[in-house]
Scaffold this motif. Structure first.
Motif, PDB file in Angstrom:
ATOM      1  N   THR A   1       3.874  -5.322  -8.571  1.00 58.50           N
ATOM      2  CA  THR A   1       4.864  -6.176  -7.937  1.00 58.50           C
ATOM      3  C   THR A   1       4.158  -7.337  -7.254  1.00 58.50           C
ATOM      4  OG1 THR A   1       6.128  -4.184  -7.478  1.00 58.50           O
ATOM      5  CG2 THR A   1       6.796  -6.180  -6.314  1.00 58.50           C
ATOM      6  N   THR A   2       4.758  -8.513  -7.331  1.00 60.20           N
ATOM      7  CA  THR A   2       4.181  -9.662  -6.639  1.00 60.20           C
ATOM      8  C   THR A   2       5.225 -10.287  -5.725  1.00 60.20           C
ATOM      9  OG1 THR A   2       2.751 -10.122  -8.513  1.00 60.20           O
ATOM     10  CG2 THR A   2       3.101 -11.915  -6.951  1.00 60.20           C
ATOM     11  N   PHE A   3       4.833 -10.435  -4.464  1.00 61.64           N
ATOM     12  CA  PHE A   3       5.656 -11.181  -3.526  1.00 61.64           C
ATOM     13  C   PHE A   3       5.061 -12.569  -3.417  1.00 61.64           C
ATOM     14  CE2 PHE A   3       6.624  -6.873  -2.346  1.00 61.64           C
ATOM     15  CZ  PHE A   3       7.968  -6.931  -2.014  1.00 61.64           C
TER      16      PHE A   3
ATOM     17  N   GLY B   1       0.617  -1.701  -8.763  1.00 61.15           N
ATOM     18  CA  GLY B   1       1.277  -0.399  -8.691  1.00 61.15           C
ATOM     19  C   GLY B   1       2.262  -0.185  -9.811  1.00 61.15           C
ATOM     20  N   ALA B   2       3.256   0.621  -9.500  1.00 59.17           N
ATOM     21  CA  ALA B   2       4.186   1.033 -10.554  1.00 59.17           C
ATOM     22  C   ALA B   2       5.295   0.015 -10.776  1.00 59.17           C
ATOM     23  CB  ALA B   2       4.801   2.381 -10.203  1.00 59.17           C
ATOM     24  N   GLY B   3       5.389  -0.966  -9.925  1.00 55.40           N
ATOM     25  CA  GLY B   3       6.499  -1.903 -10.044  1.00 55.40           C
ATOM     26  C   GLY B   3       7.722  -1.349  -9.342  1.00 55.40           C
ATOM     27  N   ILE B   4       8.707  -2.199  -9.192  1.00 55.88           N
ATOM     28  CA  ILE B   4       9.899  -1.763  -8.468  1.00 55.88           C
ATOM     29  C   ILE B   4      10.710  -0.806  -9.339  1.00 55.88           C
ATOM     30  CG2 ILE B   4      12.109  -2.538  -7.527  1.00 55.88           C
ATOM     31  CD1 ILE B   4      10.673  -5.091  -6.659  1.00 55.88           C
ATOM     32  N   ASN B   5      11.040   0.308  -8.750  1.00 51.32           N
ATOM     33  CA  ASN B   5      11.890   1.269  -9.440  1.00 51.32           C
ATOM     34  C   ASN B   5      13.329   0.821  -9.245  1.00 51.32           C
ATOM     35  OD1 ASN B   5      13.406   3.452 -10.249  1.00 51.32           O
ATOM     36  ND2 ASN B   5      11.990   4.965  -9.395  1.00 51.32           N
ATOM     37  N   ARG B   6      13.821   0.045 -10.211  1.00 51.45           N
ATOM     38  CA  ARG B   6      15.096  -0.630  -9.995  1.00 51.45           C
ATOM     39  C   ARG B   6      16.271   0.344  -9.908  1.00 51.45           C
ATOM     40  NH1 ARG B   6      12.477  -4.801 -13.384  1.00 51.45           N
ATOM     41  NH2 ARG B   6      11.789  -6.332 -11.852  1.00 51.45           N
ATOM     42  N   GLU B   7      16.185   1.407 -10.697  1.00 49.14           N
ATOM     43  CA  GLU B   7      17.278   2.392 -10.632  1.00 49.14           C
ATOM     44  C   GLU B   7      17.400   2.942  -9.230  1.00 49.14           C
ATOM     45  OE1 GLU B   7      16.940   5.555 -13.595  1.00 49.14           O
ATOM     46  OE2 GLU B   7      16.429   3.950 -15.027  1.00 49.14           O
ATOM     47  N   LYS B   8      16.242   3.267  -8.684  1.00 49.89           N
ATOM     48  CA  LYS B   8      16.243   3.860  -7.364  1.00 49.89           C
ATOM     49  C   LYS B   8      16.745   2.851  -6.327  1.00 49.89           C
ATOM     50  CE  LYS B   8      13.176   6.337  -4.237  1.00 49.89           C
ATOM     51  NZ  LYS B   8      11.769   6.448  -3.873  1.00 49.89           N
TER      52      LYS B   8
ATOM     53  N   ASP C   1      18.009  -7.819 -13.074  1.00 51.60           N
ATOM     54  CA  ASP C   1      16.799  -7.275 -12.476  1.00 51.60           C
ATOM     55  C   ASP C   1      16.449  -8.028 -11.200  1.00 51.60           C
ATOM     56  OD1 ASP C   1      16.660  -5.474 -14.453  1.00 51.60           O
ATOM     57  OD2 ASP C   1      14.873  -6.309 -15.452  1.00 51.60           O
ATOM     58  N   THR C   2      16.523  -9.343 -11.295  1.00 50.33           N
ATOM     59  CA  THR C   2      16.167 -10.164 -10.135  1.00 50.33           C
ATOM     60  C   THR C   2      17.084  -9.865  -8.969  1.00 50.33           C
ATOM     61  OG1 THR C   2      15.688 -11.836 -11.774  1.00 50.33           O
ATOM     62  CG2 THR C   2      15.593 -12.499  -9.468  1.00 50.33           C
ATOM     63  N   GLU C   3      18.357  -9.695  -9.286  1.00 46.98           N
ATOM     64  CA  GLU C   3      19.313  -9.397  -8.223  1.00 46.98           C
ATOM     65  C   GLU C   3      18.985  -8.061  -7.570  1.00 46.98           C
ATOM     66  OE1 GLU C   3      23.394 -11.749  -9.406  1.00 46.98           O
ATOM     67  OE2 GLU C   3      22.836  -9.963 -10.565  1.00 46.98           O
ATOM     68  N   ILE C   4      18.603  -7.098  -8.397  1.00 48.64           N
ATOM     69  CA  ILE C   4      18.253  -5.790  -7.843  1.00 48.64           C
ATOM     70  C   ILE C   4      17.021  -5.915  -6.957  1.00 48.64           C
ATOM     71  CG2 ILE C   4      17.435  -3.475  -8.410  1.00 48.64           C
ATOM     72  CD1 ILE C   4      19.191  -3.559 -10.882  1.00 48.64           C
ATOM     73  N   ASP C   5      16.019  -6.647  -7.466  1.00 54.57           N
ATOM     74  CA  ASP C   5      14.804  -6.826  -6.671  1.00 54.57           C
ATOM     75  C   ASP C   5      15.119  -7.436  -5.314  1.00 54.57           C
ATOM     76  OD1 ASP C   5      13.470  -5.836  -8.795  1.00 54.57           O
ATOM     77  OD2 ASP C   5      12.604  -7.753  -9.457  1.00 54.57           O
ATOM     78  N   ASN C   6      16.055  -8.381  -5.345  1.00 52.72           N
ATOM     79  CA  ASN C   6      16.380  -9.074  -4.110  1.00 52.72           C
ATOM     80  C   ASN C   6      17.144  -8.209  -3.116  1.00 52.72           C
ATOM     81  OD1 ASN C   6      15.182 -11.668  -4.196  1.00 52.72           O
ATOM     82  ND2 ASN C   6      16.554 -12.156  -5.903  1.00 52.72           N
ATOM     83  N   LEU C   7      17.645  -7.069  -3.607  1.00 55.45           N
ATOM     84  CA  LEU C   7      18.308  -6.145  -2.686  1.00 55.45           C
ATOM     85  C   LEU C   7      17.342  -5.681  -1.600  1.00 55.45           C
ATOM     86  CD1 LEU C   7      20.314  -3.881  -5.177  1.00 55.45           C
ATOM     87  CD2 LEU C   7      21.246  -5.597  -3.610  1.00 55.45           C
ATOM     88  N   LEU C   8      16.057  -5.709  -1.942  1.00 59.55           N
ATOM     89  CA  LEU C   8      15.053  -5.258  -0.981  1.00 59.55           C
ATOM     90  C   LEU C   8      15.085  -6.075   0.304  1.00 59.55           C
ATOM     91  CD1 LEU C   8      11.923  -4.778  -3.284  1.00 59.55           C
ATOM     92  CD2 LEU C   8      13.379  -3.002  -2.324  1.00 59.55           C
ATOM     93  N   PHE C   9      15.573  -7.288   0.180  1.00 60.36           N
ATOM     94  CA  PHE C   9      15.583  -8.165   1.355  1.00 60.36           C
ATOM     95  C   PHE C   9      16.818  -7.975   2.224  1.00 60.36           C
ATOM     96  CE2 PHE C   9      12.858 -10.803  -1.503  1.00 60.36           C
ATOM     97  CZ  PHE C   9      11.720 -10.699  -0.729  1.00 60.36           C
ATOM     98  N   LEU C  10      17.704  -7.098   1.786  1.00 62.25           N
ATOM     99  CA  LEU C  10      18.917  -6.910   2.572  1.00 62.25           C
ATOM    100  C   LEU C  10      18.611  -6.155   3.855  1.00 62.25           C
ATOM    101  CD1 LEU C  10      21.725  -6.106   0.003  1.00 62.25           C
ATOM    102  CD2 LEU C  10      21.152  -8.248   1.134  1.00 62.25           C
ATOM    103  N   PRO C  11      19.285  -6.547   4.920  1.00 65.20           N
ATOM    104  CA  PRO C  11      19.046  -5.868   6.188  1.00 65.20           C
ATOM    105  C   PRO C  11      19.326  -4.371   6.052  1.00 65.20           C
ATOM    106  CG  PRO C  11      20.405  -7.822   6.517  1.00 65.20           C
ATOM    107  CD  PRO C  11      20.258  -7.633   5.044  1.00 65.20           C
TER     108      PRO C  11
ATOM    109  N   VAL D   1       0.836  -1.198   0.000  1.00 66.43           N
ATOM    110  CA  VAL D   1       0.000   0.000   0.000  1.00 66.43           C
ATOM    111  C   VAL D   1       0.871   1.248   0.000  1.00 66.43           C
ATOM    112  CG1 VAL D   1      -1.687   1.317   1.333  1.00 66.43           C
ATOM    113  CG2 VAL D   1      -1.926  -1.161   1.121  1.00 66.43           C
ATOM    114  N   ASP D   2       1.875   1.222   0.844  1.00 62.36           N
ATOM    115  CA  ASP D   2       2.702   2.411   1.018  1.00 62.36           C
ATOM    116  C   ASP D   2       3.653   2.626  -0.162  1.00 62.36           C
ATOM    117  OD1 ASP D   2       3.717   4.623   2.164  1.00 62.36           O
ATOM    118  OD2 ASP D   2       4.813   3.631   3.764  1.00 62.36           O
ATOM    119  N   HIS D   3       4.402   1.596  -0.518  1.00 63.64           N
ATOM    120  CA  HIS D   3       5.418   1.743  -1.567  1.00 63.64           C
ATOM    121  C   HIS D   3       4.970   1.224  -2.923  1.00 63.64           C
ATOM    122  CE1 HIS D   3       7.908   2.727   1.756  1.00 63.64           C
ATOM    123  NE2 HIS D   3       7.991   1.482   2.221  1.00 63.64           N
ATOM    124  N   GLY D   4       4.217   0.135  -2.903  1.00 72.11           N
ATOM    125  CA  GLY D   4       3.874  -0.500  -4.165  1.00 72.11           C
ATOM    126  C   GLY D   4       2.930   0.337  -5.006  1.00 72.11           C
TER     127      GLY D   4
END
Lengths: 730, 121
Positions: free
Chosen positions: A566-568, A488-495, A514-524, A448-451
């Motif tokens: 985006t789909t989790f 939503g808008a999908g992950i803004n990978r550049e950002k 792209d997948t690697e970038i998406d997975n950055l979201l899971f980094l602490p 809701v907030d970011h997606g």
């Protein structure tokens, strides 16, 4: 939870369980209404849910809950009666009110402080909806309804406070026809009256026609009762409360007043003397049968006609067997089931032990002992399945909680969001459901907030202003897949990349897919929100979500498409207790693989294996190529062998479509294993899901094949482990 | 004295409470979830009195009372309506349907017992 010996506490506990069900029905009903259902039964369901909660709450003196539920119910009643058509604003309020009822229920259950401010605010909003007229009715009704009166009429016996002053009353009572239609019985009324004191009952039969003129089901007689009692007049009238309006009733006389002689008493009516029966058990004494004694038989006949009471003589009858119970449900403390599950776990281990020792004893497979063992295994499995079924619950309650999260979080960020749910009936182990609540909450807030974009941004992008979050649950190859998708808008990978660079998580020149970038979201410590909003910034990041999913033996992945959403995706084991496993040997170690991922076993020929590049091999399987991994090497048990020819290979297939071939040294067995979680005191090793105890008491690790493949860097996604390692190196 | 009671209420809590109020008084209690179920249960028993809720799924209290009164055996069986609503209109409607009396929730167990004894004792 509840004192087992206190029935009231037990009912109270079961009331709160019932409340949960009612709240669920309430949510469902509201959702249907919101979706445009015109079915009057839907409104009825909503009304009844609130109504039943109120009823129970009243019984336990939960006043705040009663008060709120009552107002809510009044509004729903207006809707039910067609006086009000809920628009979208009203629906929002109904949802909020439902959330609030659920808060109140929980606060009452936990004896926590009540959210009074919210109550006040919502009550005011409900009042507003009702309009002035509604409120007026409301005040009146609530004053009437909610004194803890118990019964609307007073059945109290002579009250000591009223003073034991004896009074003489004359009561004239003539039932009307309708009295009998309601199952009221003059005899009972007279009996109750007699119980108040010393009474003389006279039956007036002057209107009684001859037998020929008798019309059945017509009343002809009236009674005159001289009553000497300490009871006050209201008490006497209370006896007739149920028949008020269904009879002629006159009460004259009293403690002081002169005792008017029954002028209406015709002399020809023989008076009947009745002694007051024991006031506590009016039935203990032979009930005075005024009519019977006072009237000719035909009168009795006539009276009994319409009021024929099935109870006559029934007391002596043996009680009939209880009616068939509705589908009976047992509510059990989760702890007890927990214990049962543990015991079944022990049983499985025990059975493995037995089976192993019989094996070692070298018995013939056709011996009685072996046959018995087979039967034993079958039974163990059945018991285990049944126990698991006890704990299985539909994810519905969890999804409903999420709809509330959507409402609250969308209101907080001023976005319009719809939550769609699918597969609510999918059953998952209760423990899994409970432990999913926090991660899901976080992810929904995230969506809701970011997606989702703001309404303006959505409009600009040519999308409907209201965003949609879809929550899906499904069973797929022995696991549960839960997806949280937003449009939503999908992950803004550049950002995402920039943020990661800024936080020092990746090198600025790193080349990430792209997948690697998406997975950055899971980094602490990663957060894309440039500003900590009220929603995010609760100290929880996606890394925590990932950890909690992993602790459930699950995996989480992201897919995202620019502009589309985006789909989790969360994949979880069905149960946390027992697993069908394949026990294999690798470099002298015993390991367990979940059986459901194993498609087939192969023996490698020298020609089957092709090298893609040094250290990277594929194997030819049925005309296709599948990446080949040596488990022994991957787990660090041994170094790469010169040739894989002749090795045994397990072909595994995962629910995300990935396939892989794992080189092992030997297959030992195929059996159920009890999952023993590796708790936080162990370092979470990639690829290791849990451990188990084998029949010989040895501990074996349970592998998570998907995690293993991901850890190696599968070309088709799931590269997180790789990127993590890369990042660590940098 | 022991009475046989049929109590019809869609709320499990309320059914539990009714049972708890009546069993110690020596009553035999049969329970049903809604009007339709109530009619089904009624087939196998011969209660001295019936208690029914109003707001229920499938068949509400009014419908249930109607259906009970339609049975020759139960034209005069006392039926008490157990309701949170105490409006005169509701009482009128209950009475028109053929209810003997009414009890307002929340009820006091002793009073429920007394009310039943009053109409069916």
């Amino acid at each position: 939870m509840s004192d087992q010996n206190d029935p009231m506490a037990e009912i109270r506990a079961s009331f709160f369980i019932e409340c949960e069900e009612l709240l669920e029905a309430l949510q469902d009903g509201l959702q249907e209404l919101d979706d445009g259902s015109e079915d009057p039964e839907t409104i009825n369901v909503v009304f009844r849910a609130v109504h039943s909660i109120k009823g129970g709450a009243g019984a336990f003196g939960l006043e705040a809950l009663v008060r709120f539920a009552h107002r809510y119910e009044t509004v729903m009643d207006e809707v039910r009666n067609g006086n009000m058509h809920p628009d979208s604003e009203a629906m929002k309020l109904f949802f909020l009110a439902a959330d609030h009822v659920s808060d109140l229920v929980r606060a009452c259950r936990d004896e926590a402080p009540l959210p009074e401010e919210t109550s006040k605010e919502l009550l005011a909003r409900l009042d507003e909806l009702l309009g002035e007229q509604g409120i007026e009715e409301e005040e009146e009704a609530s004053a009437d309804d909610f004194q803890p009166l118990g019964v609307a009429f007073s059945l109290d016996l002579p009250d000591m406070d009223a003073g034991p002053e004896t009074g003489r009353y004359t009561i004239r009572f003539k039932p009307e026809q309708e009295l009998f239609a309601t199952g009221n019985e003059p005899q009972m009324l007279l009996k109750n009256l007699c119980a108040l004191g010393e009474a003389q009952v006279n039956c007036v039969t002057t209107d009684l026609p001859d037998l020929d003129g008798l019309a059945p089901e017509t009343t002809y007689i009236e009674w005159l009762i001289d009553l000497e009692t300490e009871a006050a007049e209201p008490e006497i009238r209370d006896i007739f409360e149920f028949v008020d309006g269904l009879c002629m009733l006159e009460v004259t006389g009293g403690p002081d007043g002169p005792t008017p002689k029954g002028e209406g008493t015709p002399d020809d009516t023989p008076p009947v003397e009745t002694a007051a029966p024991d006031p506590v058990t009016p039935d203990a004494t032979p009930a005075p049968e005024p009519e019977a004694a006072a009237k000719p038989d035909k009168v009795v006949e006539m009276k009994r006609g319409p009021a024929e009471n099935s109870k006559d003589g029934g007391d002596a009858e043996p009680r009939k067997a209880a009616a068939p119970a509705p589908k009976s449900v047992v509510r059990v403390d989760l702890e007890r089931i927990e214990r049962l599950v543990n015991l079944v776990g022990e049983l499985v281990i025990n059975q493995a032990m037995l089976s192993q020792s019989l094996d070692e004893a070298g018995l013939s497979p056709h011996s009685d002992a072996m046959n018995g063992l087979e039967e034993f295994q079958r039974l163990t499995r059945d018991i285990q399945d049944s126990v698991m079924m006890i704990r299985a619950q539909p994810v519905k309650s969890l999804f409903q909680r999420m709809s509330r999260i959507v409402r609250e979080s969308s209101a907080a960020v001023e976005k319009e969001v719809r939550l769609l749910t699918e597969g609510e009936a999918t059953e998952v182990d209760k423990t899994v459901i409970e432990r999913l609540s926090d991660p899901l909450t976080h992810m929904i807030r995230n969506s809701v907030d970011h997606g989702l974009e703001t309404p303006d941004e959505r409009a600009a992008a040519g999308k409907p202003k209201a965003g949609t979050v879809t929550l899906t649950a499904a069973h797929r190859s022995g696991r549960v897949i839960i997806e949280i998708a937003d449009d939503g808008a999908g992950i803004n990978r550049e950002k995402v990349f920039q943020v990661a660079v800024k936080k020092g998580l990746v090198a600025p020149d790193a080349q990430l897919s792209d997948t690697e970038i998406d997975n950055l979201l899971f980094l602490p410590g990663f957060s894309t929100a440039s500003q900590v909003s009220s929603l995010s910034g609760r100290g929880v990041g996606m890394d925590v979500v990932k950890t909690s999913i992993q602790s459930l033996g699950g995996r989480i992945s992201i897919t995202s498409e620019k502009g589309k959403g985006t789909t989790f995706s969360i994949s979880l084991p069905l149960t946390l207790a027992v697993l069908d496993g394949m026990v294999v040997n690798v470099a002298g170690e015993t390991l367990v693989l979940p059986l459901n991922v194993v498609v087939e076993t192969l023996s490698l020929g020298a020609d089957d294996v092709q090298m893609l590049r040094p250290g990277s091999y594929v194997v030819r399987v049925r005309g296709g190529f599948v990446p080949l991994y040596d488990l022994g090497v991957m787990l660090g048990y041994r170094s790469q062998r010169k040739t894989d020819a002749g090795a045994i290979v397990l072909l595994i297939s995962l629910e995300d479509g990935n396939r892989a071939a794992l080189v092992i040294d030997g297959i030992q067995d195929q059996r159920q294993v009890v999952i023993k979680g590796l708790d936080d005191s162990f370092y979470r090793a990639p690829g290791i899901a849990a451990a188990t105890i084998l029949g010989d008491g040895q501990i074996a690790l349970i592998l998570d094949p998907a995690d293993i493949i991901a850890g190696v860097g599968n070309p088709r996604g799931g590269d997180f482990m790789l990127s993590e390692r890369k990042i660590a190196n940098e | 004295m022991s009475l046989t009671i049929l109590a019809v209420d869609d709320s499990r809590t309320m059914r539990d409470m009714i049972r708890m109020a009546l069993m110690p008084a020596g009553f035999t209690v049969h329970l049903a979830d809604d009007g339709i179920h109530g009619i089904e249960v009624l087939e196998g028993i011969d209660p001295d009195a019936i208690i029914t809720d109003i707001n229920m799924p499938r068949m509400d209290g009014f419908g249930f009372i109607d259906a009970v009164r339609d049975q020759a055996d139960h034209r005069a069986t006392p039926i008490l309506v157990l309701t949170t609503e105490s409006s005169p209109e509701l009482k009128m409607r209950a009475r028109e349907a053929g209810a003997t009396g009414w009890i307002v929730k929340p009820f006091d167990p002793a009073k429920l017992v007394k009310a039943l004894q009053m109409v069916a004792g």
